[in-house]
Design a protein around this motif. Structure first.
Motif, mmCIF file in Angstrom:
data_model
loop_
_atom_site.group_PDB
_atom_site.id
_atom_site.type_symbol
_atom_site.label_atom_id
_atom_site.label_comp_id
_atom_site.label_asym_id
_atom_site.label_seq_id
_atom_site.Cartn_x
_atom_site.Cartn_y
_atom_site.Cartn_z
ATOM 1 N N THR A 203 0.839 -1.193 0.000
ATOM 2 C CA THR A 203 0.000 0.000 0.000
ATOM 3 C C THR A 203 0.873 1.242 0.000
ATOM 4 N N THR A 204 0.521 2.190 -0.841
ATOM 5 C CA THR A 204 1.219 3.466 -0.901
ATOM 6 C C THR A 204 0.203 4.576 -0.730
ATOM 7 N N GLU A 205 0.462 5.494 0.217
ATOM 8 C CA GLU A 205 -0.475 6.589 0.419
ATOM 9 C C GLU A 205 0.174 7.727 1.201
ATOM 10 N N THR A 206 -0.474 8.884 1.146
ATOM 11 C CA THR A 206 -0.081 10.037 1.939
ATOM 12 C C THR A 206 -0.994 10.103 3.152
ATOM 13 N N ASN A 207 -0.391 10.148 4.320
ATOM 14 C CA ASN A 207 -1.192 10.250 5.527
ATOM 15 C C ASN A 207 -0.375 10.901 6.632
ATOM 16 N N TYR A 208 -0.912 10.895 7.830
ATOM 17 C CA TYR A 208 -0.228 11.506 8.963
ATOM 18 C C TYR A 208 0.581 10.450 9.712
ATOM 19 N N MET A 209 1.749 10.880 10.191
ATOM 20 C CA MET A 209 2.678 9.983 10.864
ATOM 21 C C MET A 209 2.904 10.443 12.303
ATOM 22 N N PHE A 210 3.060 9.487 13.194
ATOM 23 C CA PHE A 210 3.408 9.769 14.586
ATOM 24 C C PHE A 210 4.890 9.465 14.775
ATOM 25 N N LYS A 211 5.607 10.336 15.501
ATOM 26 C CA LYS A 211 7.052 10.201 15.667
ATOM 27 C C LYS A 211 7.402 9.144 16.724
ATOM 28 N N LEU A 212 7.014 7.924 16.442
ATOM 29 C CA LEU A 212 7.299 6.817 17.361
ATOM 30 C C LEU A 212 8.802 6.617 17.535
ATOM 31 N N SER A 213 9.571 6.917 16.498
ATOM 32 C CA SER A 213 11.018 6.692 16.539
ATOM 33 C C SER A 213 11.709 7.507 17.632
ATOM 34 N N GLU A 214 11.052 8.550 18.139
ATOM 35 C CA GLU A 214 11.642 9.381 19.184
ATOM 36 C C GLU A 214 11.432 8.826 20.596
ATOM 37 N N PHE A 215 10.716 7.716 20.708
ATOM 38 C CA PHE A 215 10.312 7.266 22.044
ATOM 39 C C PHE A 215 10.993 5.971 22.486
ATOM 40 N N GLY A 216 11.976 5.496 21.744
ATOM 41 C CA GLY A 216 12.658 4.267 22.135
ATOM 42 C C GLY A 216 13.284 4.363 23.522
ATOM 43 N N ASP A 217 14.031 5.436 23.780
ATOM 44 C CA ASP A 217 14.688 5.592 25.075
ATOM 45 C C ASP A 217 13.677 5.786 26.197
ATOM 46 N N SER A 237 9.939 -9.041 28.818
ATOM 47 C CA SER A 237 11.172 -9.254 28.049
ATOM 48 C C SER A 237 10.914 -9.118 26.554
ATOM 49 N N MET A 238 9.775 -9.593 26.102
ATOM 50 C CA MET A 238 9.437 -9.529 24.687
ATOM 51 C C MET A 238 9.319 -8.075 24.225
ATOM 52 N N VAL A 239 8.660 -7.249 25.034
ATOM 53 C CA VAL A 239 8.489 -5.841 24.665
ATOM 54 C C VAL A 239 9.839 -5.136 24.627
ATOM 55 N N LYS A 240 10.718 -5.424 25.579
ATOM 56 C CA LYS A 240 12.053 -4.809 25.562
ATOM 57 C C LYS A 240 12.813 -5.199 24.302
ATOM 58 N N THR A 241 12.672 -6.434 23.867
ATOM 59 C CA THR A 241 13.327 -6.881 22.631
ATOM 60 C C THR A 241 12.823 -6.088 21.437
ATOM 61 N N ALA A 245 15.081 -3.372 19.104
ATOM 62 C CA ALA A 245 15.234 -3.596 17.663
ATOM 63 C C ALA A 245 15.041 -2.313 16.861
ATOM 64 N N GLY A 246 14.528 -1.275 17.508
ATOM 65 C CA GLY A 246 14.336 0.002 16.826
ATOM 66 C C GLY A 246 12.887 0.251 16.460
ATOM 67 N N LEU A 247 12.481 1.497 16.579
ATOM 68 C CA LEU A 247 11.093 1.873 16.293
ATOM 69 C C LEU A 247 11.053 2.852 15.128
ATOM 70 N N LYS A 248 10.120 2.632 14.228
ATOM 71 C CA LYS A 248 9.931 3.536 13.093
ATOM 72 C C LYS A 248 8.663 4.351 13.308
ATOM 73 N N ASP A 249 8.613 5.511 12.677
ATOM 74 C CA ASP A 249 7.422 6.352 12.775
ATOM 75 C C ASP A 249 6.204 5.576 12.288
ATOM 76 N N LEU A 250 5.066 5.860 12.913
ATOM 77 C CA LEU A 250 3.849 5.074 12.729
ATOM 78 C C LEU A 250 2.797 5.867 11.970
ATOM 79 N N SER A 251 2.212 5.256 10.955
ATOM 80 C CA SER A 251 1.105 5.877 10.234
ATOM 81 C C SER A 251 -0.130 5.908 11.137
#
Length: 386
Positions: A203-217, A237-241, A245-251
């Motif tokens: 899927t390809t589209e223009t939408n709004y993104m949430f800056k999830l990548s800023e909340f890893g720490d 433990s699963m959530v910490k893993t 692994a890194g978080l990307k911004d969320l649509s």
């Protein structure tokens, strides 16, 4: 597994439940131990997930609610007079839009009918909720719009271009590592989610993104300084893993041309708010947001298939809005049928209304609490006389 009929000889009404706990402080109904240590004298707000209304309820839904109801009753028995307990239905999103269209019904009428079936199940099962929330209610629409505007004003939502693998059944975009090859019922090659097995489409589209990548720490600090933030330990433990692994911004929106059935993005009617952002705010709606926050932060009791939404997305949304993350996310495993997760799409579900007729509310509640454990799946067999 002990035979069901043997288990159900003992009626599990409120008085028997109280006496059981008095005689068994460790509680053979093992789930209470994960939650009783979380309170520390604070007001108690307990919630289940709100359940998707694309089809009628099955016994897995009832299990989530009975767990929360047991905890709520336990709190009242031990002197917590102001305990809150919410459940309800999630009524927006593409799956509901499609299910209503398939049934030839207006989406709101379709939601009214299915939501009533969930409410009827919980009432027939003696579930003593204090609030039954529906995402089509005006109080919830107000809360979602205010929450979105808060995130936007704080700079955590931006408009961007997004593309990736999208699962309509799971209502989420998935990274490449969570996609594998599969075949449909006609033998055609398709792409599917590794976790759920549901079909995905590019899927390809223009939408709004949430800056999830800023909340890893921030999320890691929440998890590490509060070992009870996610229970049981295996899920913590699963959530910490996942976070490591890194978080990307969320649509967090969808184009209205593809998804009409939902809450419009404030100031942009061409976009509809992502169903999960919409749904998660229900826990604040119950607390009176945006006018008050009575009872928050609460304890969210959820199934393991929606752990990521509740233990990563939800606390990140809250932190971005300047609010406290959940007091705890208590995660339970699934009831499976012949080792497959029960699901409405697969059709391998147990009808809880049938079981209530056979064994009574007390009997069915006792079975679910006695035989179910949070950390491992419960197994039912088609050949079993249940």
């Amino acid at each position: 597994m002990l035979k069901v009929k043997t288990l159900l000889l003992t009626s599990f009404n409120t008085l028997a439940q109280k006496r059981f706990l008095q005689l068994n402080p460790a509680a053979k109904i093992r789930n209470i131990s994960y939650t009783s240590s979380l309170l520390n004298g604070k007001p108690v707000y307990i919630s289940t997930p709100i359940f998707y209304v694309n089809a009628v309820p099955h016994i897995g839904h009832l299990y989530s609610v009975v767990l929360a109801d047991f905890f709520h009753r336990y709190m009242k028995m031990t002197g917590t007079t102001d305990a809150m307990f919410s459940t309800g239905t999630d009524e927006h999103g593409l799956k509901v839009q499609q299910a209503a269209a398939s049934a030839g019904k207006d989406p709101k009428l379709f939601c009214d009918e299915v939501s009533q079936e969930f409410k009827r199940l919980f009432d027939c099962s003696d579930v003593a909720y204090t609030d039954y929330i529906r995402t089509t209610e005006e109080r919830h629409r107000k809360a979602v719009k205010c929450f979105w505007e808060e995130l936007f004003s704080r700079g955590f939502i931006y408009k961007g271009h997004y593309e990736g693998w999208y699962s309509t059944s799971d209502e989420t975009f998935l990274p490449e590592g969570q996609i594998t090859d599969g075949t449909d019922k006609n033998g055609q090659k398709i792409k599917v989610s590794v976790d759920s097995g549901n079909t995905v489409e590019w899927t390809t589209e223009t939408n709004y993104m949430f800056k999830l990548s800023e909340f890893g720490d921030h999320l890691m600090k929440w998890l590490e300084t509060n070992p009870k933030s996610v229970q049981p330990t295996k899920f913590h433990s699963m959530v910490k893993t996942w976070v490591r692994a890194g978080l990307k911004d969320l649509s967090v929106s969808r184009q209205k041309s593809r998804l009409e059935w939902g809450i419009p993005v404030p100031g942009d009617d061409s976009q509809t708010i992502y169903v999960w952002l919409d749904a998660l705010v229900n826990y604040l709606t119950v607390c009176g947001y945006p006018d008050s926050l009575c009872g928050w932060p609460g304890i969210n009791i959820v199934g393991k298939d929606i752990l990521k939404f509740h233990a990563i997305y939800w606390p990140a949304f809250l932190m971005a809005a300047g609010l406290e993350p959940p007091q705890a996310v208590v995660c339970h495993s699934h009831w499976t049928m012949d080792n497959f997760k029960m699901s409405k799409s697969r059709g391998n579900v147990v009808d809880p209304f049938d079981q209530l007729k056979k064994y009574s509310s007390d009997g069915l509640r006792y079975f679910l609490l006695r035989e179910g454990v949070l950390h491992s799946d419960g197994v039912l067999k088609i050949s079993q006389q249940f």
